[in-house]
Write an enzyme that holds these catalytic residues in place. Structure first.
Site, short mmCIF file in Angstrom:
data_model
loop_
_atom_site.label_atom_id
_atom_site.label_comp_id
_atom_site.label_asym_id
_atom_site.label_seq_id
_atom_site.Cartn_x
_atom_site.Cartn_y
_atom_site.Cartn_z
N GLU A 218 14.13 3.01 0.83
CA GLU A 218 15.06 3.92 1.51
C GLU A 218 16.29 3.20 2.06
OE1 GLU A 218 11.63 3.22 4.53
OE2 GLU A 218 11.90 3.39 2.36
N GLU B 95 16.51 5.83 33.91
CA GLU B 95 16.24 4.55 33.26
C GLU B 95 17.24 4.24 32.14
OE1 GLU B 95 13.46 7.49 31.05
OE2 GLU B 95 14.38 7.24 33.04
N LYS C 238 15.37 -27.63 4.42
CA LYS C 238 14.75 -26.99 3.25
C LYS C 238 15.22 -25.54 3.12
CE LYS C 238 10.21 -26.17 1.17
NZ LYS C 238 8.74 -26.32 1.35
N HIS D 92 16.89 11.30 33.32
CA HIS D 92 16.29 10.01 32.95
C HIS D 92 17.17 8.86 33.43
CE1 HIS D 92 12.97 11.37 30.30
NE2 HIS D 92 13.75 12.44 30.16
N GLY E 282 12.90 -8.07 15.87
CA GLY E 282 13.87 -8.05 16.96
C GLY E 282 15.32 -8.08 16.52
N GLU F 8 23.82 -3.20 12.65
CA GLU F 8 22.42 -3.52 12.36
C GLU F 8 21.87 -2.51 11.36
OE1 GLU F 8 18.02 -3.23 14.49
OE2 GLU F 8 19.83 -3.07 15.72
N CYS G 221 11.59 13.48 34.99
CA CYS G 221 11.56 14.60 34.05
C CYS G 221 10.22 15.33 34.15
CB CYS G 221 11.84 14.10 32.63
SG CYS G 221 12.26 15.41 31.46
#
Length: 542
Positions: free
Chosen positions: A148, A516, A222, A514, A16, A139, A380
């Site tokens: 890679e 969304e 630790k 789309h 994540g 990220e 779509c």
């Protein structure tokens, strides 16, 4: 000058990092800072556009037509800032640019090498266009140790030296597994991951530790000792109820405060997380629930429909209901009666997709929704299949099909070969390259003033993101509209159909774009809010 935060991952993939980056961006925004998020992907594909959803998950599309990693969807949903082509780059794109320059002679006969040419190209990408931001979160895809990924790790190591002291920060996301046989949480995987990171010259400043249970203070000490970080910089990242609980959970663990402290910022405003608390409250305490059937062809991998899932969640937030998803492989309906699976659902959604597999099942689902007056949302490919179903069973064209599946005497859906993007005409050839050749990005559409979809949007002019190669054939418009399927929205020049709807149906809408991709938890897309509202009404009838 912006400060740079680099987020790396270790131990295993899929922990994540994208969600952690998005949550940190949201927290910094909540403190009043301007934030940009960028993603470096080590794979050799130029972009994920030609990759199977089973390989990569969803391909997220930006307004300016980039086919990008699905993490950019998290970035947009959590921060509200629209991503663009300059927010995601791959090894393939880096090498493509470098080799183009080499063939052109730009390197003046010099040897082209990973260091400095590849790493310099990565650094230039990271640093460009950030003048207006306080923080740039970068990220790095994959896991430390992946071969890679080495040029990217080397590039960010160099950046920590190139940039002014104190302007860079490294966050490492790792896993602390629970071993049932021993009854213990284990720190060793994180220690080895940090050792691997340090071997390439990067010392993490903060550890974000994924775990399925609270981490004892002794284990945090630790980790801090063996990984050379402060104890306060070991941040537990525990499992939560929904992804929209993550910003609050991370804030309560002191994540954003630790990031700011690492930069020497002690006078930052308090984080205003009231809207995140409200989202969490609505998700935890819905006033009802509905069941939506998703008839797809990649249903074994839910990441293939990541933005869709979140948009339906947003629709539930808008209506204060829980949206339960029933995943159905479309090919099931090619041998079984849809009624056996759809009798008790409150809405049917057929999402995008490519290829003939499952197409007949999606057509059958659209037919069931049309005949049984169940709310239907076709996106779509889902719109195209609904049009084919209407052409076959309402307009008397039993051979209606799509040229995507082969030659057909009734090409109700056909290959899109040219279209307008602004004032420019874009063309594509049937035998051309697949990568980056679809109708991609944001395009405007005009909606009929007296249509259901215009009522849903509250306007007759919209702009939505596209990703498709085939289009409903306008030559069939008259025949279909005579049978009740209205072409309720078109491109501004009237050439391309953008939306359809069934007259006399409670809620039957198909869209070529789309929606969304533009839905946010704080701004649910009107089509998803409307679809879930129709499902709520349907639930009172079932």
């Amino acid at each position: 000058m912006p400060r740079y935060v680099f987020i790396t991952g270790g131990v295993v993939s899929s922990l994540g990092k994208g969600l952690a980056s998005a949550a940190l961006g949201a927290l910094l925004q909540a403190r009043g800072y301007k934030v940009r998020l960028r993603k470096l992907d080590p794979y050799l594909n130029v972009d994920p556009g030609t990759m199977s959803p089973y390989q990569h998950g969803e391909v997220f599309v930006t307004d300016d037509g980039a086919e990008a990693d699905l993490d950019l969807g998290h970035y947009e949903r959590f921060t509200g800032r629209p991503a663009n082509k300059q927010d995601n780059i791959t090894t393939g794109r880096i090498y493509q640019d470098i080799l183009t320059k080499e063939r052109r002679g730009d390197y003046l006969g010099g040897t082209v090498q990973v260091i400095p040419h590849v790493t310099d190209a990565i650094k230039q990408f990271v640093l460009t266009g950030n003048e207006d931001y306080d923080f740039v979160l970068v990220e790095i895809g994959g896991t430390v140790g992946d071969i890679e990924g080495l040029p990217f790790f080397e590039a960010i190591r160099q950046l920590s030296v190139d940039l002014p002291r104190g302007d860079t920060l490294f966050i490492h996301l790792t896993l602390m597994p629970w071993i049932p046989a021993a009854g213990e949480l284990k720190t060793k995987p994180t220690q080895h991951s940090v050792k691997e990171l340090r071997s390439i010259g990067i010392q993490p400043d903060i550890l974000l530790v994924r775990c399925d249970r609270p981490i004892p203070v002794s284990e945090r000490r630790k980790l801090a000792l063996f990984c050379s970080v402060r104890e306060t910089s070991v941040i537990p990242a525990l499992d939560v109820g929904t992804i929209y609980d993550v910003p609050v959970a991370y804030h309560e663990e002191g994540f954003d405060s630790e990031v700011l402290a690492a930069f020497g910022i002690t006078d930052a405003p308090d984080a205003d997380l009231s809207r995140w608390h409200e989202i969490s409250r609505r998700l935890a305490n819905p006033e009802g629930e509905v069941t939506i059937a998703i008839i797809g062809k990649y249903t074994e991998l839910k990441d293939a429909y990541k933005s869709l899932i979140e948009a339906l969640t947003h629709g539930g937030i808008a209506n204060n209901v829980r949206v339960n998803l029933e995943w159905i492989e479309a090919s099931v309906f090619e041998t079984e009666n849809p009624a056996a699976h759809l009798e008790d659902v409150h809405g049917i959604l057929v999402p995008g997709g490519f290829g003939e597999r499952g197409a007949e099942g999606k057509i059958a689902a659209a037919g069931f929704a049309r005949k049984r007056l169940v709310p239907y949302f076709g996106i779509c490919f889902g719109m195209q299949m609904a049009v084919i179903e209407a052409a076959r069973n309402l307009a008397g064209l039993p051979a209606a099909s799509s040229t995507e599946f082969g030659e057909t005497p009734e090409p109700v859906v056909g290959l899109l070969t040219e279209w307008l993007r602004g004032n420019a005409l874009e063309r594509r050839a049937a035998g051309g390259n697949l990568g980056g050749t679809m109708r991609l990005g944001a395009y405007p559409a005009d909606l009929g003033a007296d249509t259901r979809i215009a009522e849903v949007y509250g306007t007759t002019q919209i702009e939505e993101r596209h990703r498709h190669r085939y289009e409903v054939n306008m030559l069939y418009r008259e025949a279909l509209e005579a049978k009740g399927m209205r072409f309720s929205g078109t491109s501004p020049d009237g050439v391309l159909p953008e939306t359809v709807e069934m007259e006399g149906h409670p809620w039957f809408i198909g869209v070529q774009f789309h929606p969304e991709l533009k839905s946010r938890p704080f701004e649910p897309h009107p089509l998803f809010a409307g679809f879930v509202a129709a499902a709520v009404e349907q639930s009172r009838l079932v």
